[in-house]
Design an enzyme around this catalytic site. Sequence first.
Site, PDB file in Angstrom:
ATOM      1  N   GLY A 237       0.755  -1.233   0.000  1.00 32.34           N
ATOM      2  CA  GLY A 237       0.000   0.000   0.000  1.00 32.34           C
ATOM      3  C   GLY A 237       0.789   1.288   0.000  1.00 32.34           C
ATOM      4  N   GLY A 275       3.525  -3.781  -3.770  1.00 28.64           N
ATOM      5  CA  GLY A 275       3.307  -3.947  -5.204  1.00 28.64           C
ATOM      6  C   GLY A 275       3.788  -2.688  -5.904  1.00 28.64           C
ATOM      7  N   ARG A 276       2.960  -1.647  -5.784  1.00 32.37           N
ATOM      8  CA  ARG A 276       3.258  -0.376  -6.443  1.00 32.37           C
ATOM      9  C   ARG A 276       4.658   0.144  -6.133  1.00 32.37           C
ATOM     10  NH1 ARG A 276      -0.820   2.916  -8.100  1.00 32.37           N
ATOM     11  NH2 ARG A 276      -2.245   1.867  -6.676  1.00 32.37           N
ATOM     12  N   ARG A 312      -5.116   3.525 -15.860  1.00 32.47           N
ATOM     13  CA  ARG A 312      -5.171   4.278 -14.596  1.00 32.47           C
ATOM     14  C   ARG A 312      -5.771   5.680 -14.728  1.00 32.47           C
ATOM     15  NH1 ARG A 312      -1.419   5.603 -11.876  1.00 32.47           N
ATOM     16  NH2 ARG A 312      -2.398   5.207  -9.877  1.00 32.47           N
ATOM     17  N   CYS A 342     -12.426   4.934 -28.765  1.00 32.41           N
ATOM     18  CA  CYS A 342     -13.713   5.630 -28.865  1.00 32.41           C
ATOM     19  C   CYS A 342     -14.391   5.775 -27.513  1.00 32.41           C
ATOM     20  CB  CYS A 342     -14.618   4.903 -29.840  1.00 32.41           C
ATOM     21  SG  CYS A 342     -13.890   4.864 -31.461  1.00 32.41           S
ATOM     22  N   GLU A 343     -13.785   6.521 -26.606  1.00 31.26           N
ATOM     23  CA  GLU A 343     -14.380   6.846 -25.314  1.00 31.26           C
ATOM     24  C   GLU A 343     -13.799   8.198 -24.924  1.00 31.26           C
ATOM     25  OE1 GLU A 343     -15.674   4.501 -22.620  1.00 31.26           O
ATOM     26  OE2 GLU A 343     -15.496   2.628 -23.742  1.00 31.26           O
TER      27      GLU A 343
HETATM   28  C1  LIG Z   1      -2.848  -5.219  -4.067  1.00 31.72           C
HETATM   29  C2  LIG Z   1      -2.392  -5.803  -2.820  1.00 31.72           C
HETATM   30  C3  LIG Z   1      -1.125  -5.475  -2.319  1.00 31.72           C
HETATM   31  C4  LIG Z   1      -0.209  -4.472  -2.972  1.00 31.72           C
HETATM   32  O1  LIG Z   1      -0.673  -3.173  -2.893  1.00 31.72           O
HETATM   33  P1  LIG Z   1       0.249  -1.962  -3.399  1.00 31.72           P
HETATM   34  O2  LIG Z   1      -0.557  -0.762  -3.130  1.00 31.72           O
HETATM   35  O3  LIG Z   1       0.476  -2.172  -4.854  1.00 31.72           O
HETATM   36  O4  LIG Z   1       1.517  -2.003  -2.624  1.00 31.72           O
HETATM   37  C5  LIG Z   1      -0.712  -6.105  -1.173  1.00 31.72           C
HETATM   38  N1  LIG Z   1      -1.512  -6.997  -0.526  1.00 31.72           N
HETATM   39  C6  LIG Z   1      -2.741  -7.320  -0.988  1.00 31.72           C
HETATM   40  C7  LIG Z   1      -3.547  -8.311  -0.253  1.00 31.72           C
HETATM   41  C8  LIG Z   1      -3.218  -6.743  -2.136  1.00 31.72           C
HETATM   42  O5  LIG Z   1      -4.442  -7.054  -2.589  1.00 31.72           O
END
Ligand SMILES: *Cc1c(COP(=O)(O)O)cnc(C)c1O
Length: 413
Positions: A237, A275-276, A312, A342-343
Amino acid sequence: MLSFNNEDLCIENVRLFDIAVKYGTSVYIYSKSQIIKNFTNYKNALKNKEGLVCFACKANSNASILRSIAKLGAGADVTSGGEIYRCLHAGFEPSKIVYAGVGKTSEEIEYALKNNIFMFNVESFEELDLIDKISEKIGVKAKISFRINICIDLETHDYIITSKKGTKFGILYEDALKAYLYAKKKKNIVIAGIHSHIGSQILNINSFKLAAQKIKSIVTEVEKNGVELQYINYGGGLGVKYEKSQKVPAVKDLISELLAAFDLNKNKKFIFEPGRSMIANAGYLLVKVIYKKISGGKKFLIVDAGMNDLVRPALYNAYHDIIPIKKINTKKVKTEIVGPICETGDFIGKDRMIPDAVDQGDYLLITCAGAYGASMSSQYNSRPLIAEVLIDMDKDTLIRKRAGYSDLLLNEL
Ligand SMILES: *Cc1c(COP(=O)(O)O)cnc(C)c1O
């Protein structure tokens, strides 16, 4: 890592113009050294503590990207059977794969169990029942954490808050103890820990602190009732800097805050699921201007990537920086950068100051596009999926071939 070599913008030591000529556009480009740097930030932050950094592979699930991350020793956070398949294929150790998601099917649960993944992050009582039943059937025990919805409100886009009451995620904070006592009675379930993922693109470290305190209080209560929770999984997150004005907490500060919630002499192990923050700033989308068009008093640059390639902006009204790949010193004018779909929602950037000289045939680079870019792309408008390239110092490697028209019909009868 972006830099100018004379007039030319480069990623690591490779000129973007050369990439455009060699692979065509639009094309996703990733910097390997940035990926390594991002992972190392997490790893170093955890240095004295036993823990696991599990890349949330929904952010970017290209096989070569996953393999590079697996090689660094990372684990994986998956949300579907398909992601388990991809991660095993990429070389992640099954014992480092954690599996979240509100809708795990029996087929997915069985697949996960048969492949000995590390643990399930269980999101409902019903899911726990099913995991217990399938484990019994195939004669294994399932390790679980409960994903707890800690019920806090956050400053991020509504679509990516996962910790508010009334979202579909996890077990409610107030039901946590009940869930653990319920799981304790299940013969084929081994309780390993607790999980919480509060949302995405979070820039305020206090939100994480609040989450940590809530987790801590649940752990204390549950342990008082005779259930030990060894693994504390804080999810992912952490936000990234999409706009220059944004302030992003350092990974080491975030982790030290989260670790500090617990008495570190106690035998806890920590899991993070970035992730991000692992991949966003390592990826770029390189596009070509197809047309310049003035309409209704606005200047449009129509480029060869659309919302099917990068959703995004359309989905979250997200901001990505857009820059020419050659140094241009003409005055900047307000410009709309849009795709060919086309949006009206098919835009990449609105009201951007772009050098007036940028014209048909020129290239633009969309930055910070490594997360939730290629992995969320589709063939909408029957546009074949685009190529992906990984840059490692002087070397560029094609890691996904550009699809062709015949791929559009694949599996259609
Ligand atoms: C999507 C997700 C993440 C990663 O979130 P980021 O914001 O990309 O770091 C981690 N844990 C779970 C369970 C997720 O669904």
